[in-house]
Design a protein around this motif. Structure first.
Motif, PDB file in Angstrom:
ATOM      1  N   GLY A 144       0.813  -1.210   0.000  1.00 18.22           N
ATOM      2  CA  GLY A 144       0.000   0.000   0.000  1.00 18.22           C
ATOM      3  C   GLY A 144       0.846   1.258   0.000  1.00 18.22           C
ATOM      4  N   ARG A 148       1.432   4.444  -2.881  1.00 18.78           N
ATOM      5  CA  ARG A 148       1.324   5.865  -2.539  1.00 18.78           C
ATOM      6  C   ARG A 148       2.634   6.611  -2.789  1.00 18.78           C
ATOM      7  N   PHE A 174      -4.839   3.966   3.651  1.00 16.49           N
ATOM      8  CA  PHE A 174      -4.822   3.137   2.450  1.00 16.49           C
ATOM      9  C   PHE A 174      -3.904   1.936   2.618  1.00 16.49           C
ATOM     10  N   LEU A 177      -5.578  -0.671   4.631  1.00 12.85           N
ATOM     11  CA  LEU A 177      -6.541  -1.408   3.813  1.00 12.85           C
ATOM     12  C   LEU A 177      -5.830  -2.484   2.999  1.00 12.85           C
ATOM     13  N   ALA A 224     -10.387  -1.130  -2.444  1.00 21.45           N
ATOM     14  CA  ALA A 224      -9.055  -0.575  -2.688  1.00 21.45           C
ATOM     15  C   ALA A 224      -8.935  -0.044  -4.111  1.00 21.45           C
ATOM     16  N   TRP A 227     -10.695   3.286  -4.191  1.00 20.95           N
ATOM     17  CA  TRP A 227      -9.878   4.265  -3.469  1.00 20.95           C
ATOM     18  C   TRP A 227      -8.668   4.667  -4.306  1.00 20.95           C
ATOM     19  N   LEU A 228      -8.035   3.687  -4.962  1.00 20.28           N
ATOM     20  CA  LEU A 228      -6.861   3.973  -5.788  1.00 20.28           C
ATOM     21  C   LEU A 228      -7.225   4.898  -6.943  1.00 20.28           C
ATOM     22  N   VAL A 232      -5.842   8.192  -4.636  1.00 20.35           N
ATOM     23  CA  VAL A 232      -4.390   7.968  -4.603  1.00 20.35           C
ATOM     24  C   VAL A 232      -3.812   8.357  -5.956  1.00 20.35           C
TER      25      VAL A 232
END
Length: 385
Positions: A144, A148, A174, A177, A224, A227-228, A232
């Protein structure tokens, strides 16, 4: 013509990127069910005999499975020296935590049955649980953080500086996760292995926990991905890419942009196979577990691990370690490798020894095929733990 010129430098770099992925996936699949079994140990076994059955399901094979971790570390050291230098120094505390947890496994296996006291054995059981949970969680957290960006940079003399502070900064939302995905994924894999290797109450409980872990893996993986996409930023090379030049991470320009990690999938739709396996694999594994098909469930969970790990590598290509403090210092496939000769010699050694490792592993699993015999453990026959 020099021997190593038989394979072009850029081709060798690409081959070693693929091999690195193969070794990491090999570790996740082969040692993953060992870690998952350790995570499940306190929950699927209710008495000492059942716990011994669970331990003996992985006891004879875990050492061979861990070879994939050693191969992965060796490949990073030899083929990608800057990656080794940054990751093993910047993530030093995280690496130490993983190492400490992994040490609990052989010690727990060897010493658990040296005394018959319930407190002694229960203590080692929880030690084995920690030895499975911590590596699974920390490795996921590390992935993760890689997505990032990691706080490192090079100066003009190519000296590496890591600007991170403490281990706790790695525990961002993140990354946590990603760590939970790793834990759920390996728990699913361990449950499928226990369904294949055990019977009776242990198999029944493993089935229940495995179905829950598989469904959780699919849900967290989908979350994820969203979210990515939305939260991110990814990385992209904006200058001309020299694929066969000397390794110099500073000889490029890099931009950080929202959605950049999805550009490879837009340009090459065939890559969508990886996230599709990552999402569908756990769901298929859950269905097969519900039907009591442990062997097929293990195959499905292995394919889901392949998809999840490969989806990260394909999304990041050509990056292998982006820098959050100086994007230009980010390491890519084309500027972080060893020399042409080193990659060629390493490939020749891999072509010789990797098939031997696979053949020996196949032979071992063939010899150890079948379910763990609880009665033999109870009667003290054989060399059980």
């Amino acid at each position: 013509m020099i021997l190593h010129d038989l394979i072009a430098y850029d081709t060798l770099r690409l081959i070693w990127w693929v091999l690195l992925g193969v070794l990491l996936i090999g570790f996740a699949v082969m040692d993953g069910f060992d870690l998952g079994t350790q995570i499940l140990l306190p929950f699927v076994a209710e008495n000492d005999l059942e716990r011994r059955v669970v331990i003996n399901a992985v006891g004879p094979v875990w050492e061979g499975n861990q070879v994939w971790l050693i191969l992965g570390g060796g490949a990073i050291f030899a083929a990608w020296p800057p990656l080794y230098a940054v990751s093993f120094s910047g993530f030093y505390l995280a690496m130490f935590l993983i190492l400490f947890a992994l040490i609990l496994r052989p010690v727990g296996f060897k010493y658990r049955s040296k005394r018959e006291g319930p407190g002694w054995r229960a203590g080692w059981d929880w030690g084995l649980f920690v030895g499975g949970l911590v590596p699974a969680l920390v490795v996921g957290v590390a992935v993760g953080n890689v997505l990032r960006g990691v706080p490192f940079r090079f100066d003009d003399a190519m000296r590496i500086f890591y600007d991170g502070t403490t281990l706790f900064e790695l525990l961002n939302p993140f990354a946590l996760l990603a760590g939970l995905i790793s834990v759920a994924m390996l728990t699913m894999h361990g449950a499928a292995w226990l369904m294949l290797k055990t019977s009776g109450p242990v198999e029944t409980r493993a089935r229940g926990y495995g179905i829950s872990a598989a469904l959780l893996t699919a849900i967290l993986y989908a979350l994820a991905g969203i979210w990515l996409w939305l939260g991110v930023d990814g990385y992209a090379v904006t200058s001309t890419v020299v694929t066969d030049g000397p390794s110099n991470p500073l000889a490029k320009s890099v931009e950080v942009a929202a959605g950049a990690w999805f550009r490879n999938y837009e340009a090459h739709p065939w890559m969508m196979v990886a996230p599709a396996l990552g999402l569908a694999g756990p769901l298929i594994a859950a269905g097969l577990m519900a039907l009591g098909r442990g062997g097929l469930a293990l195959l499905a969970s292995g394919l889901s691990i392949f998809g999840i790990v490969a989806s990260v590598g394909l999304a990041m290509f050509p990056f292998i370690l982006p820098s959050s403090v100086d994007p230009r210092s980010s390491l890519t496939v084309w500027d972080a490798s060893s020399s042409h000769m080193t990659l060629f010699v390493m490939l020749a050694a891999t072509v010789i020894f990797l098939p031997l490792i696979i053949a020996y592993t196949t032979w071992v699993y063939r010899v150890l095929w079948g379910k763990v015999d609880a009665r033999a453990i109870q009667d003290g026959r054989g060399h059980s733990y």
